[in-house]
Scaffold this active site. Structure first.
Site, short mmCIF file in Angstrom:
data_model
loop_
_atom_site.label_atom_id
_atom_site.label_comp_id
_atom_site.label_asym_id
_atom_site.label_seq_id
_atom_site.Cartn_x
_atom_site.Cartn_y
_atom_site.Cartn_z
N CYS A 164 3.79 0.61 2.44
CA CYS A 164 4.46 -0.53 1.78
C CYS A 164 4.42 -1.80 2.63
CB CYS A 164 5.89 -0.19 1.40
SG CYS A 164 6.00 1.28 0.36
N GLY A 205 6.53 1.02 -7.50
CA GLY A 205 5.79 -0.20 -7.78
C GLY A 205 5.45 -0.22 -9.25
N HIS A 220 -0.79 8.62 -2.49
CA HIS A 220 -0.46 9.68 -3.44
C HIS A 220 -1.29 10.91 -3.08
CE1 HIS A 220 1.70 6.80 -5.75
NE2 HIS A 220 0.63 6.18 -6.21
N ILE A 273 0.82 -1.21 0.00
CA ILE A 273 0.00 0.00 0.00
C ILE A 273 0.86 1.26 0.00
CG2 ILE A 273 -0.22 0.28 2.52
CD1 ILE A 273 -3.28 0.83 1.93
#
Length: 241
Positions: free
Chosen positions: A191, A162, A95, A92
Site C-alpha cells: 500500500c 481498494g 493477492h 500496491i
C-alpha cells in the site's frame, strides 16, 4: 431499490479473468442506469458479490508508485507471480493462495450514495468477522483497510482494500489475509506504506483457519451492515466458467 445480491464463488481464478468479469458486470449495471435516465424508466439494477482466490499476483492502483514493486520482470517470473496496473484506488498490494478476496459489484443507489460510508462499512465487515476469532481489528487514520495494534510500533495490516466506482456502481474490494504466505509481501512496499508489517489470521492465531467458515461470517456481517435483503447463490457463469 433492489437489495438482493447475487453471490458467486469463483474459487481459484486468474486475476485478469476476474477483472474482466467484474468490468462486464459493472458495465451491465451502468448501461441499465443510462437507459433508465435516457428513457425515464425504472428498470431495477442487479448487485453482485464475488468471492475468489487468485494465483500469486501484484496489483498497482491508479495512484500507485511503481517503485513500491521491488521485483523486476525476471524475478516476478521466478516467483510464479504476475503484475497488473489497474483502475482501483490505492497503491500496491498482493493477492495469492490462502487469501479471501471479495469483490462487491453494487449499485449503491440501491443502498446509499456515499463512498466514504461504503468503505467504512467494508472495514466494519472485516472488523466484526475477525473479532469472532478473538482478533481486534482497527482502522488507521488515513490508511484504508483493517489493522491490528494501531498506534503502536507493532501495527500490522490484515486486510487491504481498494475500490473503483462509476455512476455509483462499485468494483474491486477487499483482500483478507487468512492462510496466505506472508513472504510474498516482502517483495513490495504494501500500500506504499513503509515501516508497517502485514499479518494474517493464521499468523496471529498460530493455526490454519477454515476459509469457508470465514466467508460465511463475512457474508453475515455484510448482510447486516448493508441491510441486504438476501444473498442468492449463483453458479459460475458467463466467460468465467
Amino acid at each position: 431499490m433492489n437489495r438482493t445480491i447475487n453471490l458467486i464463488d469463483l474459487g481459484f481464478k486468474d486475476y485478469q479473468e476476474v477483472w474482466d468479469f467484474q468490468s462486464e458486470l459493472l458495465q451491465e449495471i451502468v448501461n441499465i442506469k443510462t437507459e433508465n435516465r435516457k428513457n425515464q424508466l425504472q428498470k431495477s439494477t442487479q448487485n453482485h458479490f464475488l468471492f475468489v482466490e487468485h494465483p500469486h499476483v501484484y496489483t498497482l492502483g491508479k495512484s500507485g508508485d511503481m517503485s513500491n514493486l521491488l521485483l523486476n520482470e525476471q524475478q516476478l517470473a521466478a516467483k510464479g507471480a504476475t503484475f497488473y496496473k489497474i483502475n482501483r484506488g490505492g497503491d500496491i498490494t498482493y493477492h495469492g493462495p490462502g487469501q479471501i478476496v471479495g469483490y462487491p459489484i453494487l449499485d449503491l443507489e440501491n443502498f446509499f450514495t456515499d463512498i466514504h460510508k461504503y468503505l467504512r462499512l467494508l472495514e466494519e465487515t472485516i472488523i466484526l468477522t475477525i473479532a469472532e476469532y478473538g482478533l481486534k481489528g482497527e482502522r488507521s487514520s488515513g490508511e484504508t483497510g483493517v489493522w491490528l495494534d494501531v498506534g503502536t510500533p507493532f501495527a500490522r495490516k490484515i486486510c487491504a482494500m481498494g475500490i473503483r466506482s462509476s455512476r455509483w456502481v462499485t468494483m474491486h474490494g477487499f483482500a483478507l489475509n487468512v492462510n496466505v504466505d506472508l513472504g510474498y509481501f516482502d517483495n513490495i512496499i504494501p500500500c506504499g506504506i513503509r515501516g508497517k508489517a502485514v499479518t494474517s489470521m493464521e499468523a496471529e492465531l498460530r493455526k490454519k483457519i477454515d476459509q469457508e467458515q470465514v466467508k460465511s461470517k463475512i457474508l453475515k456481517h455484510f448482510k447486516n451492515l448493508f441491510e441486504v435483503e438476501e444473498f442468492v447463490a449463483k453458479k459460475n457463469s458467463n466467460k468465467i466458467v
